[in-house]
Design a protein around this motif. Sequence first.
Motif, PDB file in Angstrom:
ATOM      1  N   TYR A 166      43.357  97.839  24.579  1.00 15.84           N
ATOM      2  CA  TYR A 166      42.240  97.283  23.821  1.00 15.84           C
ATOM      3  C   TYR A 166      42.218  95.762  23.811  1.00 15.84           C
ATOM      4  O   TYR A 166      41.302  95.156  23.282  1.00 15.84           O
ATOM      5  N   TRP A 167      43.208  95.129  24.424  1.00 15.36           N
ATOM      6  CA  TRP A 167      43.243  93.663  24.454  1.00 15.36           C
ATOM      7  C   TRP A 167      41.994  93.091  25.112  1.00 15.36           C
ATOM      8  O   TRP A 167      41.535  92.017  24.732  1.00 15.36           O
ATOM      9  N   VAL A 175      41.375  82.254  27.616  1.00 19.60           N
ATOM     10  CA  VAL A 175      41.624  83.300  26.625  1.00 19.60           C
ATOM     11  C   VAL A 175      42.433  84.392  27.313  1.00 19.60           C
ATOM     12  O   VAL A 175      42.030  84.931  28.338  1.00 19.60           O
ATOM     13  N   CYS A 176      43.593  84.685  26.720  1.00 22.82           N
ATOM     14  CA  CYS A 176      44.521  85.645  27.312  1.00 22.82           C
ATOM     15  C   CYS A 176      44.848  86.760  26.324  1.00 22.82           C
ATOM     16  O   CYS A 176      44.895  86.538  25.109  1.00 22.82           O
ATOM     17  N   GLY A 177      45.101  87.940  26.876  1.00 26.02           N
ATOM     18  CA  GLY A 177      45.617  89.040  26.079  1.00 26.02           C
ATOM     19  C   GLY A 177      47.128  89.058  26.178  1.00 26.02           C
ATOM     20  O   GLY A 177      47.692  88.877  27.249  1.00 26.02           O
ATOM     21  N   ASP A 178      47.771  89.255  25.047  1.00 27.03           N
ATOM     22  CA  ASP A 178      49.232  89.347  24.993  1.00 27.03           C
ATOM     23  C   ASP A 178      49.571  90.815  24.751  1.00 27.03           C
ATOM     24  O   ASP A 178      49.463  91.309  23.625  1.00 27.03           O
ATOM     25  N   THR A 179      49.952  91.517  25.812  1.00 30.39           N
ATOM     26  CA  THR A 179      50.192  92.957  25.691  1.00 30.39           C
ATOM     27  C   THR A 179      51.355  93.290  24.767  1.00 30.39           C
ATOM     28  O   THR A 179      51.433  94.404  24.245  1.00 30.39           O
ATOM     29  N   GLN A 189      45.175  91.332  16.775  1.00 29.45           N
ATOM     30  CA  GLN A 189      44.956  89.957  17.217  1.00 29.45           C
ATOM     31  C   GLN A 189      45.841  89.620  18.426  1.00 29.45           C
ATOM     32  O   GLN A 189      46.601  88.650  18.406  1.00 29.45           O
ATOM     33  N   PRO A 190      45.702  90.398  19.523  1.00 29.71           N
ATOM     34  CA  PRO A 190      46.604  90.236  20.663  1.00 29.71           C
ATOM     35  C   PRO A 190      46.172  89.136  21.640  1.00 29.71           C
ATOM     36  O   PRO A 190      46.150  89.336  22.847  1.00 29.71           O
ATOM     37  N   TRP A 191      45.848  87.984  21.107  1.00 28.10           N
ATOM     38  CA  TRP A 191      45.367  86.905  21.961  1.00 28.10           C
ATOM     39  C   TRP A 191      46.289  85.711  21.959  1.00 28.10           C
ATOM     40  O   TRP A 191      47.051  85.487  21.019  1.00 28.10           O
ATOM     41  N   GLN A 192      46.205  84.990  23.048  1.00 26.61           N
ATOM     42  CA  GLN A 192      46.866  83.697  23.208  1.00 26.61           C
ATOM     43  C   GLN A 192      45.834  82.801  23.892  1.00 26.61           C
ATOM     44  O   GLN A 192      44.972  83.297  24.624  1.00 26.61           O
ATOM     45  N   PHE A 193      45.923  81.501  23.660  1.00 26.46           N
ATOM     46  CA  PHE A 193      44.945  80.563  24.209  1.00 26.46           C
ATOM     47  C   PHE A 193      45.670  79.397  24.882  1.00 26.46           C
ATOM     48  O   PHE A 193      46.660  78.906  24.359  1.00 26.46           O
TER      49      PHE A 193
END
Length: 169
Positions: free
Chosen positions: A90-91, A78-82, A43-47
């Motif tokens: 895979y983000w 919608v952002c990926g948080d590495t 769940q590597p997301w941030q909003f």
Amino acid sequence: MDIIEAIHTRRSIRKFTDQPVDEAQVTQLLQAAMSAPSAGNAQPWQFVVIEDRQTLSKIPEFHPYAAMCRQAPLAILVCGDTSLEKYPGYWVQDCSAAVQNILLAVHGLGLGAVWTGIYPDLPRVEGMRNLLGLPEQIQPLALIPIGHPDQPSGKVDRFRPERIHHDRW
């Protein structure tokens, strides 16, 4: 609304009324996003929920396909948080699944939205990074302007059987 019907009738909406989107609906959209599958369940997301009119109006200055932000009541970045990834790289897939969930939830709530791509276009990535003060590990993938639709939409047949291959090419 039946999920198959929702998939077939969801459309990109680029014109909105001036009616605001209810905060409870925004929460429902984010809950839907966070129900998406992700590699290793990382769940590597941030909003980032953007409702400030000045901020929304600045986005088309660096994103040529985001003019609708000038009238949309809000947008979700919608952002990926590495730093949260279990499987590096895979983000993009994980966050794309979250975007699709938002788009379907928007349609299910009777709202409208459009997926405007940010990543991998560097001027758009840097524009978002500078506008919103995103930390280095946060990669902006997609911006979703959301509102009450002010344009018609409906089912369009996009099925292309010639693009289906079984067992081999």
